[in-house]
Design a protein around this motif. Sequence first.
Motif, PDB file in Angstrom:
ATOM      1  N   ASP A 269      -7.400  35.826 -53.103  1.00 31.76           N
ATOM      2  CA  ASP A 269      -7.036  36.802 -54.125  1.00 31.76           C
ATOM      3  C   ASP A 269      -5.718  37.451 -53.696  1.00 31.76           C
ATOM      4  O   ASP A 269      -5.605  37.926 -52.563  1.00 31.76           O
ATOM      5  CB  ASP A 269      -8.142  37.871 -54.236  1.00 31.76           C
ATOM      6  N   THR A 270      -4.739  37.472 -54.592  1.00 29.90           N
ATOM      7  CA  THR A 270      -3.406  37.944 -54.196  1.00 29.90           C
ATOM      8  C   THR A 270      -3.419  39.412 -53.759  1.00 29.90           C
ATOM      9  O   THR A 270      -2.586  39.831 -52.969  1.00 29.90           O
ATOM     10  CB  THR A 270      -2.391  37.763 -55.350  1.00 29.90           C
ATOM     11  N   LYS A 271      -4.367  40.208 -54.280  1.00 29.41           N
ATOM     12  CA  LYS A 271      -4.424  41.624 -53.888  1.00 29.41           C
ATOM     13  C   LYS A 271      -5.315  41.853 -52.674  1.00 29.41           C
ATOM     14  O   LYS A 271      -4.988  42.602 -51.772  1.00 29.41           O
ATOM     15  CB  LYS A 271      -4.930  42.468 -55.068  1.00 29.41           C
ATOM     16  N   GLN A 272      -6.487  41.172 -52.664  1.00 27.86           N
ATOM     17  CA  GLN A 272      -7.467  41.450 -51.606  1.00 27.86           C
ATOM     18  C   GLN A 272      -7.408  40.476 -50.434  1.00 27.86           C
ATOM     19  O   GLN A 272      -8.036  40.693 -49.410  1.00 27.86           O
ATOM     20  CB  GLN A 272      -8.888  41.382 -52.187  1.00 27.86           C
ATOM     21  N   GLY A 273      -6.663  39.368 -50.594  1.00 27.71           N
ATOM     22  CA  GLY A 273      -6.664  38.336 -49.551  1.00 27.71           C
ATOM     23  C   GLY A 273      -7.875  37.423 -49.726  1.00 27.71           C
ATOM     24  O   GLY A 273      -8.352  37.218 -50.847  1.00 27.71           O
ATOM     25  N   TRP A 274      -8.378  36.882 -48.617  1.00 25.84           N
ATOM     26  CA  TRP A 274      -9.505  35.943 -48.687  1.00 25.84           C
ATOM     27  C   TRP A 274     -10.796  36.662 -49.022  1.00 25.84           C
ATOM     28  O   TRP A 274     -11.129  37.679 -48.429  1.00 25.84           O
ATOM     29  CB  TRP A 274      -9.661  35.201 -47.339  1.00 25.84           C
ATOM     30  N   LEU A 275     -11.532  36.114 -50.001  1.00 28.18           N
ATOM     31  CA  LEU A 275     -12.848  36.638 -50.366  1.00 28.18           C
ATOM     32  C   LEU A 275     -13.854  35.868 -49.526  1.00 28.18           C
ATOM     33  O   LEU A 275     -14.157  34.713 -49.802  1.00 28.18           O
ATOM     34  CB  LEU A 275     -13.103  36.444 -51.871  1.00 28.18           C
ATOM     35  N   THR A 276     -14.340  36.498 -48.469  1.00 25.05           N
ATOM     36  CA  THR A 276     -15.094  35.761 -47.445  1.00 25.05           C
ATOM     37  C   THR A 276     -16.474  35.327 -47.922  1.00 25.05           C
ATOM     38  O   THR A 276     -17.123  36.011 -48.706  1.00 25.05           O
ATOM     39  CB  THR A 276     -15.249  36.593 -46.156  1.00 25.05           C
ATOM     40  N   SER A 277     -16.876  34.166 -47.426  1.00 20.60           N
ATOM     41  CA  SER A 277     -18.189  33.607 -47.747  1.00 20.60           C
ATOM     42  C   SER A 277     -18.620  32.700 -46.618  1.00 20.60           C
ATOM     43  O   SER A 277     -17.979  31.688 -46.357  1.00 20.60           O
ATOM     44  CB  SER A 277     -18.118  32.810 -49.059  1.00 20.60           C
ATOM     45  N   GLU A 278     -19.684  33.088 -45.917  1.00 27.01           N
ATOM     46  CA  GLU A 278     -20.170  32.258 -44.804  1.00 27.01           C
ATOM     47  C   GLU A 278     -20.658  30.909 -45.308  1.00 27.01           C
ATOM     48  O   GLU A 278     -20.506  29.888 -44.650  1.00 27.01           O
ATOM     49  CB  GLU A 278     -21.303  32.973 -44.053  1.00 27.01           C
ATOM     50  N   LYS A 279     -21.235  30.900 -46.500  1.00 26.40           N
ATOM     51  CA  LYS A 279     -21.746  29.646 -47.060  1.00 26.40           C
ATOM     52  C   LYS A 279     -20.597  28.653 -47.256  1.00 26.40           C
ATOM     53  O   LYS A 279     -20.696  27.475 -46.908  1.00 26.40           O
ATOM     54  CB  LYS A 279     -22.433  29.935 -48.398  1.00 26.40           C
ATOM     55  N   ALA A 280     -19.485  29.143 -47.805  1.00 29.22           N
ATOM     56  CA  ALA A 280     -18.334  28.261 -48.050  1.00 29.22           C
ATOM     57  C   ALA A 280     -17.779  27.718 -46.741  1.00 29.22           C
ATOM     58  O   ALA A 280     -17.511  26.531 -46.611  1.00 29.22           O
ATOM     59  CB  ALA A 280     -17.237  29.016 -48.805  1.00 29.22           C
ATOM     60  N   SER A 281     -17.633  28.587 -45.722  1.00 30.84           N
ATOM     61  CA  SER A 281     -16.983  28.129 -44.492  1.00 30.84           C
ATOM     62  C   SER A 281     -17.854  27.178 -43.682  1.00 30.84           C
ATOM     63  O   SER A 281     -17.382  26.552 -42.746  1.00 30.84           O
ATOM     64  CB  SER A 281     -16.524  29.313 -43.637  1.00 30.84           C
ATOM     65  N   ALA A 282     -19.136  27.044 -44.047  1.00 27.35           N
ATOM     66  CA  ALA A 282     -20.004  26.069 -43.366  1.00 27.35           C
ATOM     67  C   ALA A 282     -19.851  24.668 -43.960  1.00 27.35           C
ATOM     68  O   ALA A 282     -20.395  23.697 -43.437  1.00 27.35           O
ATOM     69  CB  ALA A 282     -21.457  26.517 -43.474  1.00 27.35           C
ATOM     70  N   LEU A 283     -19.092  24.556 -45.072  1.00 25.52           N
ATOM     71  CA  LEU A 283     -19.017  23.279 -45.786  1.00 25.52           C
ATOM     72  C   LEU A 283     -18.280  22.180 -45.030  1.00 25.52           C
ATOM     73  O   LEU A 283     -18.608  21.015 -45.167  1.00 25.52           O
ATOM     74  CB  LEU A 283     -18.336  23.477 -47.152  1.00 25.52           C
ATOM     75  N   VAL A 284     -17.264  22.549 -44.229  1.00 27.55           N
ATOM     76  CA  VAL A 284     -16.467  21.507 -43.562  1.00 27.55           C
ATOM     77  C   VAL A 284     -17.327  20.689 -42.602  1.00 27.55           C
ATOM     78  O   VAL A 284     -17.405  19.459 -42.735  1.00 27.55           O
ATOM     79  CB  VAL A 284     -15.208  22.099 -42.878  1.00 27.55           C
ATOM     80  N   PRO A 285     -18.039  21.338 -41.642  1.00 28.42           N
ATOM     81  CA  PRO A 285     -18.917  20.520 -40.788  1.00 28.42           C
ATOM     82  C   PRO A 285     -19.996  19.781 -41.591  1.00 28.42           C
ATOM     83  O   PRO A 285     -20.295  18.612 -41.318  1.00 28.42           O
ATOM     84  CB  PRO A 285     -19.553  21.555 -39.846  1.00 28.42           C
ATOM     85  N   GLU A 286     -20.528  20.451 -42.617  1.00 30.62           N
ATOM     86  CA  GLU A 286     -21.639  19.896 -43.412  1.00 30.62           C
ATOM     87  C   GLU A 286     -21.238  18.605 -44.136  1.00 30.62           C
ATOM     88  O   GLU A 286     -22.001  17.645 -44.188  1.00 30.62           O
ATOM     89  CB  GLU A 286     -22.031  20.957 -44.443  1.00 30.62           C
TER      90      GLU A 286
END
Length: 320
Positions: A269-286
Motif C-alpha cells: 500500500d503506497t501510504k501504509q507500506g506492506w500489509l503484513t500477513s503470516e499466511k501469505a509469507s508462508a507460501l514460498v516454502p509451501e
Amino acid sequence: MGSSARLRHYMNDNGPLILDGGLATELEAQGVHLQGDPLWSARLLHTNHQAIRDAHYKFLLSGADVITTATYQASIAGFINHLDVSSERARELLMSGVQLAKETVERFVGDSRPAGQRCPLVAGSVGPYGAFLHNGSEYTGAYAQEMSVEELKVWHRPQIDCLAAAGADLVAFETIPSIKEAEALVELLREFPDSKAWLSFSCKDGKCVSDGSLFTDAVQIANRSTQLVAVGVNCCSPVLVEPLLDSAGSLLSPDMSWVVYPNSGEEWDTKQGWLTSEKASALVPELSRTWMKQGAALIGGCCRIGPAHIAELRQQLKGS
C-alpha cells in the motif's frame, strides 16, 4: 574451477540452488531506513558496508547457495546524481557490491560452512531502467515504449561491465517488466562472453509480464541467448508462479532452467507500506516443491522474504 564451470556443476548437482531472500527486507529488519530513497539499498555501498555484510551473512547461515549483491538500484548515473561523486568513484561503488558479497562468502566458508554444502555463489544484481527513474515505472515497463533497444543497451552497459569486472559468478537481470528491455539485455550479454546470467521478469498475472506482453514471448527472447542459465519470475505473488511456468513449459530451451523467487504475496500500500500477513509469507516454502517439479533449478524469495523463510525453504527442498 572457474565460476562458469562451477555454476554448470551446481545446476546439475543434487536439486535446486537456494537463492537468498529480499536484501532490503533484511536490511530494514536491522533498522536501516530505505523507504523513499532513490538509491534504495545501493546507498549503503556508500554509507554502511557492515549492514550489507551482515544481511548477506544471515542469508548464508539460513542455507542460501546464492547471494545477490546490493546493486539492484545502483547505476553510474544514479551515484553521480545522488551522491555527487565522479564516474570513477561511481564505478568503484558499484564494484564494491560484488566485493562485499565475495568477502562475506569467504568469511562464511571459513567460519561455519556445514559439511556438504556448496561454496556459495555471488549474483550481481541488475535492476530495470525504471528502478533508476524511481517513479514506479519499474512495475509497468512503460518507459520502454519511449526508448529503443540500443538506448536501453547504452543505459545498462556500464553496470554490467562493473559487475563482470568485479568477478560476479553470474549476473541477475531482475524484475524486468518489459520485453524490449529483455531484448536489450540478451543482446548486451553477448558483449561479455565470459559472463553467465539469469533473466527474471516481474509479472502482472498468470500469463503476462508487467508490460502486458505474454510470458511465453519473454521466454522466447531468453532462448536466443547461450549465456543465460535460467529464465523466470521474481517479485510477483507466489500463486502466479505455477500458471506462468505452465504457460511456457513447452518453450523452455533444454539448456535452460526456471529461476523463481517471488515476494511474500503480501500487498503493498503506497501510504501504509506492506500489509503484513503470516499466511501469505508462508507460501514460498509451501509452493516450492511444485516449482521444483516444474523444472525450477534456482528457487528463493524477493521482497518480504527473510532468512527464516529461506531456512524453511531449504528444509522443504533439501531436508537440511
